[in-house]
Design an enzyme around this catalytic site. Structure first.
Site, PDB file in Angstrom:
ATOM      1  N   ASN A   9       0.866  -1.182   0.000  1.00  0.00           N
ATOM      2  CA  ASN A   9       0.000   0.000   0.000  1.00  0.00           C
ATOM      3  C   ASN A   9       0.898   1.225   0.000  1.00  0.00           C
ATOM      4  O   ASN A   9       1.490   1.579   1.019  1.00  0.00           O
ATOM      5  CB  ASN A   9      -0.885  -0.040   1.259  1.00  0.00           C
ATOM      6  N   GLU A 100      -6.793   4.739   8.043  1.00  0.00           N
ATOM      7  CA  GLU A 100      -6.607   6.161   7.715  1.00  0.00           C
ATOM      8  C   GLU A 100      -7.864   6.738   7.066  1.00  0.00           C
ATOM      9  O   GLU A 100      -8.189   7.908   7.246  1.00  0.00           O
ATOM     10  CB  GLU A 100      -5.362   6.321   6.814  1.00  0.00           C
ATOM     11  N   SER A 216       3.690  -1.934  10.466  1.00  0.00           N
ATOM     12  CA  SER A 216       5.146  -2.040  10.678  1.00  0.00           C
ATOM     13  C   SER A 216       5.684  -3.428  10.337  1.00  0.00           C
ATOM     14  O   SER A 216       6.620  -3.904  10.990  1.00  0.00           O
ATOM     15  CB  SER A 216       5.520  -1.626  12.108  1.00  0.00           C
TER      16      SER A 216
END
Ligand code: 13P
Length: 259
Positions: A9, A100, A216
């Site tokens: 992404n 997000e 992460s």
């Protein structure tokens, strides 16, 4: 056995030239990997989708996904991009409900259910994202939050359509923070999600659906995360912007797939 998926992404990063350079670097490195068995999906910003779908057909080494689409079908919705437009560019996947989008653009589970419908109607696969924020995990509410996100945004799909969906578990506290979920935390949530799929559908759907981990995930921790039995690969943010790291993650996923 479920095949592994590694999806990149890119979020809102890279100019056109930088994107071109990254994808060519990625392709050169993928060329060197004769044993790449996992499925690779690249999700660039909208303006670069066509460049990538053209390359996808030439090279046959990766698939292309969008990062979002409109909840509407078509019409007077200035600035929106429809699922039908994406499909007309040969895009096959679309990320729906990234944290997000939920946080900065007010996307609710109800809006996301509509987006999932548009993606399915246009014969693409939604990569439906779920995940709790830190306060929710600390309060022990992470299972409850993920369950609600799934029940309201994805599990309205009927039995056949669920087979087209991919789920991404992305704990919000792990996104862009360098604070990865432990393999045990990831496995625990992925097993829970698979159990929910079984309860809402059946064992076959639970066995089939791919559940990716995001947050992460990088070239240093991919193998230990992806070796968990219910972790079927990753949704990769910042490490997908470096060809070397992204291809290393793809290679690690491939190695974990039996012949
Ligand atoms: P990072 O890999 O940068 O933490 O981002 C994860 C993500 O949000 C992928 O969708």
């Amino acid at each position: 056995m479920r095949s592994k998926i590694v999806a990149g992404n890119w979020k809102m990063n890279l100019t056109f030239d930088e994107a071109d350079e990254l994808v060519n670097d990625m392709l050169d490195r993928l060329d060197e990997e004769h044993e790449m068995k996992c499925e690779v999906i690249v999700c660039p910003p909208f303006p670069y989708l066509e460049m990538l779908t053209d390359m996808e057909y030439e090279e046959q080494k990766f698939n292309v996904g969008a990062q979002n689409c409109s909840a509407y079908d078509k019409g007077a919705y200035t600035g929106e991009v429809s699922a039908k437009m994406l499909k007309s560019l040969d895009v096959d996947y679309c990320i729906i409900g990234h944290s997000e989008r939920r946080k900065y653009f007010g996307e609710t589970n109800e809006i996301l259910a509509e987006k999932v419908n548009r993606v399915i109607e246009n014969n693409m696969s939604p990569i439906y994202c779920v995940g709790e924020v830190l306060e929710e995990r600390e309060a022990g509410r992470h299972f409850e939050v993920v369950k609600e996100q799934l029940e309201k945004g994805l599990f309205h799909l009927d039995g056949d359509a669920i087979y087209d969906a991919i789920i991404a578990y992305e704990p919000v506290w792990a996104i862009g923070t360098g604070k990865t979920a432990t393999p045990e935390q990831a496995q625990e949530m992925h097993a829970y999600i698979r159990q929910l799929v079984k309860e809402h559908y059946d064992q076959a759907a639970a066995d089939d659906i791919r559940i990716l981990y995001g947050g992460s995930c990088n070239a240093k921790n991919a193998t230990e995360l992806f070796s968990q039995p219910d972790v079927d690969g990753g949704l990769i943010g910042s490490a997908s912007l470096k060809a070397e790291d992204f291809v290393s993650i793809c290679k690690q996923a491939s190695k974990l797939m039996k012949d």
